[in-house]
Design a protein around this motif. Structure first.
Motif, PDB file in Angstrom:
ATOM      1  N   UNK A  66      84.279  52.285  49.096  1.00 58.35           N
ATOM      2  CA  UNK A  66      84.315  51.460  47.886  1.00 58.35           C
ATOM      3  C   UNK A  66      83.387  52.027  46.834  1.00 58.35           C
ATOM      4  N   UNK A  67      83.808  51.883  45.585  1.00 61.87           N
ATOM      5  CA  UNK A  67      82.970  52.261  44.457  1.00 61.87           C
ATOM      6  C   UNK A  67      82.729  51.027  43.607  1.00 61.87           C
ATOM      7  N   UNK A  68      81.483  50.651  43.440  1.00 63.74           N
ATOM      8  CA  UNK A  68      81.131  49.511  42.589  1.00 63.74           C
ATOM      9  C   UNK A  68      79.977  49.918  41.694  1.00 63.74           C
ATOM     10  N   UNK A  69      80.236  49.933  40.385  1.00 63.41           N
ATOM     11  CA  UNK A  69      79.214  50.298  39.400  1.00 63.41           C
ATOM     12  C   UNK A  69      78.578  51.651  39.728  1.00 63.41           C
ATOM     13  N   UNK A  70      79.409  52.589  40.192  1.00 67.55           N
ATOM     14  CA  UNK A  70      78.899  53.927  40.462  1.00 67.55           C
ATOM     15  C   UNK A  70      78.206  54.068  41.785  1.00 67.55           C
ATOM     16  N   UNK A  71      78.197  53.023  42.611  1.00 65.75           N
ATOM     17  CA  UNK A  71      77.587  53.102  43.941  1.00 65.75           C
ATOM     18  C   UNK A  71      78.697  53.118  44.981  1.00 65.75           C
ATOM     19  N   UNK A  72      78.600  54.042  45.922  1.00 60.95           N
ATOM     20  CA  UNK A  72      79.592  54.136  46.982  1.00 60.95           C
ATOM     21  C   UNK A  72      79.132  53.343  48.200  1.00 60.95           C
ATOM     22  N   UNK A  73      80.035  52.535  48.737  1.00 60.45           N
ATOM     23  CA  UNK A  73      79.766  51.706  49.907  1.00 60.45           C
ATOM     24  C   UNK A  73      80.838  52.019  50.938  1.00 60.45           C
ATOM     25  N   UNK A  74      80.417  52.247  52.183  1.00 65.41           N
ATOM     26  CA  UNK A  74      81.352  52.653  53.228  1.00 65.41           C
ATOM     27  C   UNK A  74      81.374  51.636  54.362  1.00 65.41           C
ATOM     28  N   UNK A  75      82.583  51.358  54.855  1.00 62.47           N
ATOM     29  CA  UNK A  75      82.756  50.512  56.022  1.00 62.47           C
ATOM     30  C   UNK A  75      83.674  51.234  57.005  1.00 62.47           C
ATOM     31  N   UNK A  76      83.253  51.326  58.243  1.00 58.37           N
ATOM     32  CA  UNK A  76      84.106  51.938  59.254  1.00 58.37           C
ATOM     33  C   UNK A  76      83.808  51.311  60.611  1.00 58.37           C
ATOM     34  N   UNK A 121      80.992  40.994  52.920  1.00 54.34           N
ATOM     35  CA  UNK A 121      80.671  40.443  51.604  1.00 54.34           C
ATOM     36  C   UNK A 121      79.372  39.643  51.648  1.00 54.34           C
ATOM     37  N   UNK A 122      79.098  38.968  52.748  1.00 54.13           N
ATOM     38  CA  UNK A 122      77.909  38.134  52.869  1.00 54.13           C
ATOM     39  C   UNK A 122      76.693  38.891  53.399  1.00 54.13           C
ATOM     40  N   UNK A 123      76.892  40.096  53.957  1.00 53.69           N
ATOM     41  CA  UNK A 123      75.794  40.771  54.645  1.00 53.69           C
ATOM     42  C   UNK A 123      75.463  42.156  54.094  1.00 53.69           C
ATOM     43  N   UNK A 124      76.178  42.595  53.069  1.00 54.18           N
ATOM     44  CA  UNK A 124      75.901  43.894  52.449  1.00 54.18           C
ATOM     45  C   UNK A 124      75.344  43.654  51.055  1.00 54.18           C
ATOM     46  N   UNK A 144      76.986  41.593  47.808  1.00 51.95           N
ATOM     47  CA  UNK A 144      76.437  40.313  47.349  1.00 51.95           C
ATOM     48  C   UNK A 144      76.045  40.412  45.874  1.00 51.95           C
ATOM     49  N   UNK A 145      75.442  41.534  45.496  1.00 53.19           N
ATOM     50  CA  UNK A 145      75.092  41.740  44.084  1.00 53.19           C
ATOM     51  C   UNK A 145      76.347  41.760  43.217  1.00 53.19           C
ATOM     52  N   UNK A 146      77.433  42.317  43.760  1.00 60.59           N
ATOM     53  CA  UNK A 146      78.665  42.433  42.981  1.00 60.59           C
ATOM     54  C   UNK A 146      79.225  41.066  42.621  1.00 60.59           C
ATOM     55  N   UNK A 147      79.266  40.113  43.564  1.00 60.82           N
ATOM     56  CA  UNK A 147      79.892  38.823  43.234  1.00 60.82           C
ATOM     57  C   UNK A 147      78.912  37.807  42.645  1.00 60.82           C
ATOM     58  N   UNK A 148      77.587  38.036  42.824  1.00 57.34           N
ATOM     59  CA  UNK A 148      76.612  37.126  42.207  1.00 57.34           C
ATOM     60  C   UNK A 148      76.140  37.628  40.848  1.00 57.34           C
ATOM     61  N   UNK A 149      76.427  38.899  40.543  1.00 60.04           N
ATOM     62  CA  UNK A 149      76.082  39.480  39.230  1.00 60.04           C
ATOM     63  C   UNK A 149      74.586  39.407  38.942  1.00 60.04           C
ATOM     64  N   UNK A 150      73.777  39.670  39.925  1.00 55.51           N
ATOM     65  CA  UNK A 150      72.337  39.641  39.688  1.00 55.51           C
ATOM     66  C   UNK A 150      71.568  40.307  40.806  1.00 55.51           C
ATOM     67  N   UNK A 151      70.254  40.293  40.646  1.00 59.79           N
ATOM     68  CA  UNK A 151      69.370  40.878  41.659  1.00 59.79           C
ATOM     69  C   UNK A 151      69.411  40.001  42.907  1.00 59.79           C
ATOM     70  N   UNK A 152      69.447  40.646  44.067  1.00 58.70           N
ATOM     71  CA  UNK A 152      69.562  39.936  45.344  1.00 58.70           C
ATOM     72  C   UNK A 152      68.489  40.428  46.295  1.00 58.70           C
ATOM     73  N   UNK A 175      66.965  35.500  52.501  1.00 65.14           N
ATOM     74  CA  UNK A 175      67.836  35.860  51.386  1.00 65.14           C
ATOM     75  C   UNK A 175      67.443  35.042  50.162  1.00 65.14           C
ATOM     76  N   UNK A 176      67.740  35.609  48.998  1.00 60.75           N
ATOM     77  CA  UNK A 176      67.437  34.938  47.731  1.00 60.75           C
ATOM     78  C   UNK A 176      68.485  35.387  46.717  1.00 60.75           C
ATOM     79  N   UNK A 177      69.238  34.421  46.165  1.00 58.88           N
ATOM     80  CA  UNK A 177      70.330  34.720  45.249  1.00 58.88           C
ATOM     81  C   UNK A 177      70.184  33.927  43.957  1.00 58.88           C
ATOM     82  N   UNK A 178      70.923  34.352  42.932  1.00 62.88           N
ATOM     83  CA  UNK A 178      70.994  33.634  41.656  1.00 62.88           C
ATOM     84  C   UNK A 178      69.606  33.355  41.075  1.00 62.88           C
TER      85      UNK A 178
END
Length: 338
Positions: free
Chosen positions: A71-81, A227-230, A234-242, A252-255
């Motif tokens: 996955x590519x999100x905001x220029x960061x690559x994330x891998x799941x296998x 989605x809940x543990x990476x 989490x930053x991608x769907x909350x749109x902020x620092x996590x 954990x600390x969100x929003x």
């Protein structure tokens, strides 16, 4: 929102060389399943493990089940296998006997360091010569096999993912993380207006209730768990620092700190959190349980939240819908079934 005629540079697709995914801003996913199976076959099949008067050859990849995505999100690559691999091996002894067996690798995934990956060696028929070769594979073969697994992971991140971060206009090399969303106002969770009376935290009993929700997502159970543990997701769907420690007793600390707590249990099938909203009475936590159930064509998530202050019930339900479920579906394309 950008003013009419000015435009946000992330959305000016006609100025991009390929007119897609400006500045790598959008979430993109690339399926690596077929590539991974071929790569693992290339690495293992016909490879040899040699030692003192012992030569073993991997002759077949009997099974390679699982999945892999980049996955590519905001220029960061994330891998799941996650792979379950079974290999067939054979060896010819001094007495010209052929010894055969299998190598089982059941838990190759991004969650485990390569040194922690289980490798099980078995024999087709147990003989004295066979037991000697099996011991050799345990002592020396596992290190060679782990080196090949490392090469697979390295190739997935370098060879397969090449080109996922797209060139920007005029090849400008700027730090993607410095790009802002265009909104200066911090996201705030909806909060019921409560009196600022410190007596509410001085031992007074709080009336609580339980919230239950059932949500369907068009994804695999493992994808929802990720989605809940990476932290990147989490930053991608909350749109902020996590702040995120995805482990038992991890915090954990969100929003912007509006939601915080710790993990009480964390597995791909169930996540349990000690969870509170900042606006709640001081020191009061609820318990959130997410049961993640994969069905034939979707994943069903059952939320049970115990200990929600009665006065916060409606607002909390709305916040789950708006800031979690809807945001996750929009961000990752996990649209719901009606």
């Amino acid at each position: 929102m950008a003013k009419w005629g000015e435009g946000d540079p992330r959305w000016i697709v006609e100025e991009r060389p390929d007119a897609t995914n400006v500045n790598n801003w959008h979430w993109t996913e690339k399926n690596a399943c077929a590539w991974s199976q071929e790569k693992l076959k290339e690495l293992f099949v016909n490879s040899k493990i040699e030692g003192d008067e012992v030569l073993c050859e991997i002759v077949e990849m009997e099974k390679c089940e699982g999945e892999a995505v980049a996955n590519n999100r905001k220029g960061k690559l994330i891998f799941f296998y996650e792979w379950n691999i079974v290999l067939k091996w054979k060896s010819t002894t001094k007495s010209n006997n052929t010894i055969e067996g299998k190598i089982n690798i059941p838990n190759l995934s991004e969650e485990n360091d390569i040194s922690e990956v289980d490798i099980e060696i078995t024999l087709k028929e147990s003989t004295d010569e066979g037991e000697g070769i099996k011991k050799f594979l345990h002592m020396k073969g596992k290190d060679i096999l782990r080196e090949k697994l490392k090469k697979y992971v390295s190739s997935l991140k370098e060879e397969f993912a090449r080109g996922m971060i797209l060139p920007k206009k005029d090849n400008v090399k700027e730090n993607i993380s410095s790009i802002t969303s265009g909104f200066n106002v911090k996201m705030q969770m909806n909060a019921a207006v409560t009196p600022t009376n410190d007596n509410k935290s001085a031992g007074c009993k709080i009336g609580t209730t339980t919230i239950k929700q059932q949500i369907k997502f068009q994804c695999r159970a493992r994808e929802f768990y990720n989605v809940f543990t990476t932290i990147e997701m989490v930053q991608a769907f909350t749109h902020g620092v996590v702040k995120l420690e995805p482990k038992k007793n991890g915090h954990f600390e969100l929003f912007g700190g509006n939601i915080h707590g710790e993990f009480l249990e964390i597995t791909p099938a169930k996540i349990v959190q000690k969870w509170r909203c900042k606006q709640w009475p001081s020191g009061h936590f609820s318990e959130v349980t997410l049961d993640i159930c994969e069905r034939s064509d979707h994943t069903e998530v059952i939320l049970t939240q115990i200990g929600v202050p009665v006065s916060e019930e409606t607002v909390t339900k709305e916040n789950w819908d708006k800031y979690y479920w809807d945001a996750i579906k929009r961000t990752f394309g996990f649209g719901c079934f009606m």
